[in-house]
Design a protein around this motif. Structure first.
Motif, short mmCIF file in Angstrom:
data_model
loop_
_atom_site.label_atom_id
_atom_site.label_comp_id
_atom_site.label_asym_id
_atom_site.label_seq_id
_atom_site.Cartn_x
_atom_site.Cartn_y
_atom_site.Cartn_z
N MET A 213 3.74 -10.07 0.05
CA MET A 213 3.84 -8.83 -0.58
C MET A 213 2.94 -7.91 0.04
O MET A 213 3.49 -6.76 -0.03
N VAL A 214 1.85 -8.05 0.59
CA VAL A 214 0.85 -6.94 1.14
C VAL A 214 1.66 -6.54 2.42
O VAL A 214 1.57 -5.26 2.42
N ARG A 215 2.19 -7.38 3.26
CA ARG A 215 2.76 -6.97 4.55
C ARG A 215 4.08 -6.01 4.04
O ARG A 215 4.27 -5.24 4.63
N ALA A 216 4.43 -6.26 2.81
CA ALA A 216 5.70 -5.60 2.70
C ALA A 216 5.52 -4.29 1.78
O ALA A 216 6.14 -3.39 1.23
N GLY A 217 4.08 -3.99 1.70
CA GLY A 217 3.95 -2.58 1.02
C GLY A 217 3.66 -2.77 -0.51
O GLY A 217 3.57 -1.58 -0.91
N LYS A 218 3.70 -4.12 -1.00
CA LYS A 218 3.52 -4.10 -2.46
C LYS A 218 2.20 -3.77 -3.08
O LYS A 218 2.12 -3.94 -4.31
N VAL A 219 1.25 -3.69 -2.21
CA VAL A 219 -0.20 -3.49 -2.40
C VAL A 219 -0.61 -2.30 -1.73
O VAL A 219 -0.57 -2.01 -0.74
N TYR A 220 -1.35 -1.56 -2.58
CA TYR A 220 -2.16 -0.31 -2.02
C TYR A 220 -3.67 -0.56 -2.41
O TYR A 220 -4.10 -0.85 -3.46
N GLN A 221 -4.56 -0.54 -1.27
CA GLN A 221 -5.64 -0.92 -1.43
C GLN A 221 -5.79 -2.51 -1.92
O GLN A 221 -5.27 -3.11 -1.15
N ASN A 222 -6.37 -2.83 -3.07
CA ASN A 222 -6.19 -4.15 -3.54
C ASN A 222 -5.39 -4.32 -4.86
O ASN A 222 -5.76 -5.13 -5.77
N LEU A 223 -4.54 -3.20 -4.98
CA LEU A 223 -3.83 -3.16 -6.29
C LEU A 223 -2.41 -3.45 -6.19
O LEU A 223 -1.82 -2.96 -5.33
N MET A 224 -1.84 -3.88 -7.24
CA MET A 224 -0.53 -4.33 -7.12
C MET A 224 0.50 -3.15 -7.87
O MET A 224 0.85 -2.96 -8.95
N VAL A 225 0.67 -2.29 -6.82
CA VAL A 225 0.92 -0.66 -7.15
C VAL A 225 2.73 -0.98 -7.49
O VAL A 225 3.48 0.03 -8.26
#
Length: 300
Positions: A213-225
């Motif tokens: 999910m991080v690699r898919a851009g689902k996280v900004y900084q350490n937040l589940m945007v």
């Protein structure tokens, strides 16, 4: 290998007197054994990272995460799949959990279902498995026919086949592209792999799916945007995320969320850049929906 010789089926020498322990002794014993789980997973760091990279490559091309297992393993896969939807805002069709015996097996054991490799193949055929998909096959023993059948089906169509087991050199590893095998040792209650083995499987899946999910851009900084604000708790979380990442007050963040039609990444872009919603969405799309990349692109 015979079942009784598997590491997951051995008697644990430290819990031989479990039935005569005091309650506090029992709790401390179980906790002591549980501490071995994280250490076992640490030995698999490279394999887990390999899985994240390979799954991400397929997921970001439209592939799905498909979890397969029997009993506890199947339920853990379903749990990971289900929780990705509200946490990261993905389409439910892109994270799917399959359990031997079908939906009824989630709540009670379906005898014999785990012994059929063909059942797993049929379950995956119904999903039209393809080469962009990633199949996570889970079995503490590393030998469950249903789990092996899932890996065979993945290999047949060129999907990524990932085995998660708690024994070394398992049968499943012979069919997998990536094998993750945290060796947590014998259980406190002999053969009760819902304990350390189950905890290990859960932690492995948490790490992989979070990484994807991080690699898919689902996280900004350490937040589940990409959180879906579908209830009061998640709505408040979305508002606080906007406030934290744009240094605005909560009232402004709430209004921005409304203006962005509950699209948190778009709301962040709008507040930080003063762009309109359509332009913010376009900027996100051009940057693979990664907030950091979109903001960097705007500054340039």
């Amino acid at each position: 290998m015979e079942v009784e010789k598997l590491l997951t089926e051995q008697r644990n020498p430290v819990s031989m007197n479990l039935d005569t322990c005091s309650t506090i002794e029992m709790v401390e014993l179980i906790n002591s054994e549980d501490q071995k789980v994280a250490r076992a997973i640490a030995t698999q760091a490279h394999e887990i990272a390999q899985a994240i990279d390979q799954v991400s490559e397929r997921f970001n091309q439209g592939g799905r995460l498909i979890y397969c297992g029997a009993g506890t393993s199947g339920r853990l896969g379903i749990l990971d799949a289900v929780e990705l939807v509200p946490t990261y805002g993905i389409d439910p069709k892109r994270a799917i959990g399959l359990i031997a015996g079908g939906q009824n097996a989630v709540y009670r054991s379906v005898e014999g279902a785990e012994d059929s490799a063909e059942l797993a193949k049929k379950d995956l055929q119904h999903l039209n498995l393809n080469e962009y998909d990633s199949v996570f096959s889970l079995a503490a023993s590393g030998r469950t026919p249903y789990a092996i059948g899932a890996l065979e089906a993945a290999k047949q169509v060129g999907a990524l086949a990932i085995a998660v087991a708690c024994v070394a050199d398992s049968r499943m590893s012979k069919y997998a592209d990536v094998t993750i095998a945290p060796l947590v040792g014998p259980e406190v209650v002999t053969g009760s792999t819902r304990m350390k083995a189950g905890s290990a499987q859960k932690m492995v899946l948490n790490t992989i799916s979070t990484g994807v999910m991080v690699r898919a851009g689902k996280v900004y900084q350490n937040l589940m945007v990409n959180v879906l604000p579908t209830n009061e708790k998640l709505m408040n979380r979305a508002i606080h995320i906007i406030a934290q990442t744009t240094n605005c007050d909560l009232k402004t963040a709430q209004q921005m969320l409304i203006n962005a039609e509950r699209n948190v990444p778009a709301a962040i872009i709008m507040q930080r850049t003063k762009l309109s919603l359509p332009v913010s969405k376009k900027l996100l799309k051009e940057n693979n929906y990664k907030v950091a990349d979109a903001l960097n692109s705007f500054r340039k």
